[in-house]
Design a protein around this motif. Sequence first.
Motif, mmCIF file in Angstrom:
data_model
loop_
_atom_site.group_PDB
_atom_site.id
_atom_site.type_symbol
_atom_site.label_atom_id
_atom_site.label_comp_id
_atom_site.label_asym_id
_atom_site.label_seq_id
_atom_site.Cartn_x
_atom_site.Cartn_y
_atom_site.Cartn_z
ATOM 1 N N LEU A 109 -2.582 6.778 6.014
ATOM 2 C CA LEU A 109 -3.848 6.855 5.294
ATOM 3 C C LEU A 109 -4.108 8.301 4.905
ATOM 4 O O LEU A 109 -4.396 9.140 5.754
ATOM 5 N N ARG A 110 -3.990 8.605 3.643
ATOM 6 C CA ARG A 110 -4.163 9.982 3.173
ATOM 7 C C ARG A 110 -5.232 10.009 2.077
ATOM 8 O O ARG A 110 -5.275 9.125 1.219
ATOM 9 N N ILE A 118 -8.408 5.356 -9.415
ATOM 10 C CA ILE A 118 -9.194 5.096 -8.207
ATOM 11 C C ILE A 118 -10.529 4.507 -8.621
ATOM 12 O O ILE A 118 -11.388 5.226 -9.155
ATOM 13 N N TRP A 119 -10.715 3.212 -8.408
ATOM 14 C CA TRP A 119 -11.977 2.568 -8.788
ATOM 15 C C TRP A 119 -12.179 1.201 -8.132
ATOM 16 O O TRP A 119 -13.273 0.866 -7.689
ATOM 17 N N ALA A 120 -11.126 0.370 -8.051
ATOM 18 C CA ALA A 120 -11.282 -1.042 -7.707
ATOM 19 C C ALA A 120 -11.859 -1.270 -6.311
ATOM 20 O O ALA A 120 -12.543 -2.270 -6.071
ATOM 21 N N HIS A 121 -11.603 -0.352 -5.377
ATOM 22 C CA HIS A 121 -12.060 -0.537 -3.997
ATOM 23 C C HIS A 121 -13.418 0.128 -3.739
ATOM 24 O O HIS A 121 -13.907 0.105 -2.611
ATOM 25 N N VAL A 144 0.816 -1.214 0.000
ATOM 26 C CA VAL A 144 0.000 0.000 0.000
ATOM 27 C C VAL A 144 0.846 1.260 0.000
ATOM 28 O O VAL A 144 0.318 2.364 -0.106
ATOM 29 N N GLY A 145 2.157 1.116 0.147
ATOM 30 C CA GLY A 145 3.045 2.259 0.115
ATOM 31 C C GLY A 145 3.132 2.958 1.457
ATOM 32 O O GLY A 145 2.778 2.388 2.481
ATOM 33 N N CYS A 158 -1.277 5.110 -1.791
ATOM 34 C CA CYS A 158 -2.633 4.570 -1.955
ATOM 35 C C CYS A 158 -3.649 5.628 -1.541
ATOM 36 O O CYS A 158 -3.341 6.544 -0.776
ATOM 37 N N HIS A 159 -4.856 5.494 -2.060
ATOM 38 C CA HIS A 159 -5.910 6.434 -1.683
ATOM 39 C C HIS A 159 -6.460 6.088 -0.297
ATOM 40 O O HIS A 159 -6.201 5.019 0.253
ATOM 41 N N GLY A 160 -7.211 6.999 0.266
ATOM 42 C CA GLY A 160 -7.793 6.784 1.589
ATOM 43 C C GLY A 160 -8.904 5.753 1.561
ATOM 44 O O GLY A 160 -9.332 5.293 0.499
#
Length: 593
Positions: free
Chosen positions: A457-458, A479-482, A424-425, A442-444
């Motif tokens: 977590l950002r 940003i889409w898969a989650h 997740v970086g 990674c996105h929040g």
Amino acid sequence: MHHVGINVLKKPNTTPATMFTTENEEVANHDRLKGIIMCQSKCALIFLILSLSGLIFLLRNILTLEHQNCSNTAFCQKRTLPSYQTSTFCSHLGLKPTQDEALEDRYLLKAIAWPKLPARPAPVPLNQTSDPVHSLFTILPSKGQKEWHVGDQLEALVQMHNFQGSPKRYGGDFLVARLHSPLLQAGVAGKVVDHLNGSYSALFPLLWGGSAQVQITMVHSSEAVAVLQRLREERPNRVFFKSLFRSGKLSETTTCIPCLPLNYTQQPLCNYTNLHTGEPWNCLKPKLLSCDTRINHAMGGYEKPLFTNKEALLFQSRLNIKVVIHASGPDRINVLPQKIDETELENSTIKAEPDKYTPSGYYYQGTWRPLGGTSVRQFNDSSSITQCLTGKVIHMYGDSTMRQWFEYLSAFIPDFNLHRSKRVGPLMAVDFKHNILMNYRCHGPPIRSLPVSTSELRYVASELDGLAGGPDTVVVFSIWAHFTSFPIEVYIRRMRHIRQALVRLLDRGPGTLVIIRSANFVAMDQTTSKHSSDWFSLQIDKVLRTMFKGLGAVFVDAWEMTLAHHSPHNIHPPLPIIKNMVDLVLSHVCPDK
């Protein structure tokens, strides 16, 4: 096309108050009243003209947007569809939308509305649902001639049947189409038009000479899509998360609930709504620890069961999930060279015509060729990539499909100094010699991952607001898969915050290059269909394209690039597709002069 009805409200009639006057006053009042009436008539006429002009302008723009929405998508319906249901578990969360945002919400939800099944007792027996084996397609003859040429449009007509062999009389099946040539390593995504009567048209531009084979696949039956719609709206927490709380030697793990029912009072909550963006996030409060002792975020699991026994029959691999529909006759044609008298088209590309379906690009000899815009260069060695990225700062945000790009570039350039952490970086790569900085984050939440520290977590919008921007800055996100398991309002809200942050970034840092990667097709079975179906991704993809249209961002069409390619679908596309994507990105970073 979808049409929006607008009611013009009329003022109710009013009765003037009774007036008692003398004879002289009556004449004076009559003159005054006459003047008032004339003034009111003129004002009313002007107001009416302005109102009608505004109404015509609004309707014209709505119809234009609707036409663009259908003409630019690979799947559309031909007639007006029912409005989208918006009262979901998640619609009340977050900041209250402004009037403009609420209007945009309604437009977006209407744009992705799917045909409803005809009213009848549920559940529908399997033998009355769409069967790809009994269904057939036919290549229609070319218009006005006996042969096909490069530049023509090919049309195939699909007739869906059920397992009893009877023709379907309503639409809503999720079909995809591609035209390909294995010998030429060529492929292009087709456009499927739902006629809402059991028949569909698949349209393909003819972009290369030689053999071209039609392939049409039923991803889901209309009955299966209805089940997925129910899951998305009624079971938004079917993917759940957890957080670890720790203080000293005491630790507790609780469940995090992305979509809370209105007026939820079952158990005390810890509210982690982001103060910068207003993005809501809640976890159940630990019994012994305080909310500020939360140390990480992780994937919790999947709710079970989600399907009834009869619904599960609609999601069977090799039966009604991603099964090819066969042709009633030939499934391929031979394409002759283009008929043109004028000078050969520049770079051998096909110009877009307004009355024809134009995809974003196609493969030829294994290389992606965009239709319109920047021509793609080939970056086959580390020196060409390094030369392109010299002096650049590249910020990558999103899910693991974006991390693929980071890993591809960092592995391709051995001179980079890598500082890697978990999947997740955050990840960072630096090339001091060529002044290159590349990072990934990674996105929040929501994000399905191994445990990640809450300090890492950002939210992407917050990160973008921390960038200076400028001509040497590249911002890339996927940003889409989650978000596929949640009601679409959750995704709209997140994209809106990111869009607002991008607008602010472009204002303070003109010349910043913004690149957006779309959703792509994934491998599917009954389990993955519940939360990661391509149908969910299609809906997200339509919203993404619409919301960022006109921003000036570069759009990498991963949807078409995975559909048009011969490789099996995978949430993480194979290396040949990734290389074509990165070559397209680098061609925009340093376009051919």
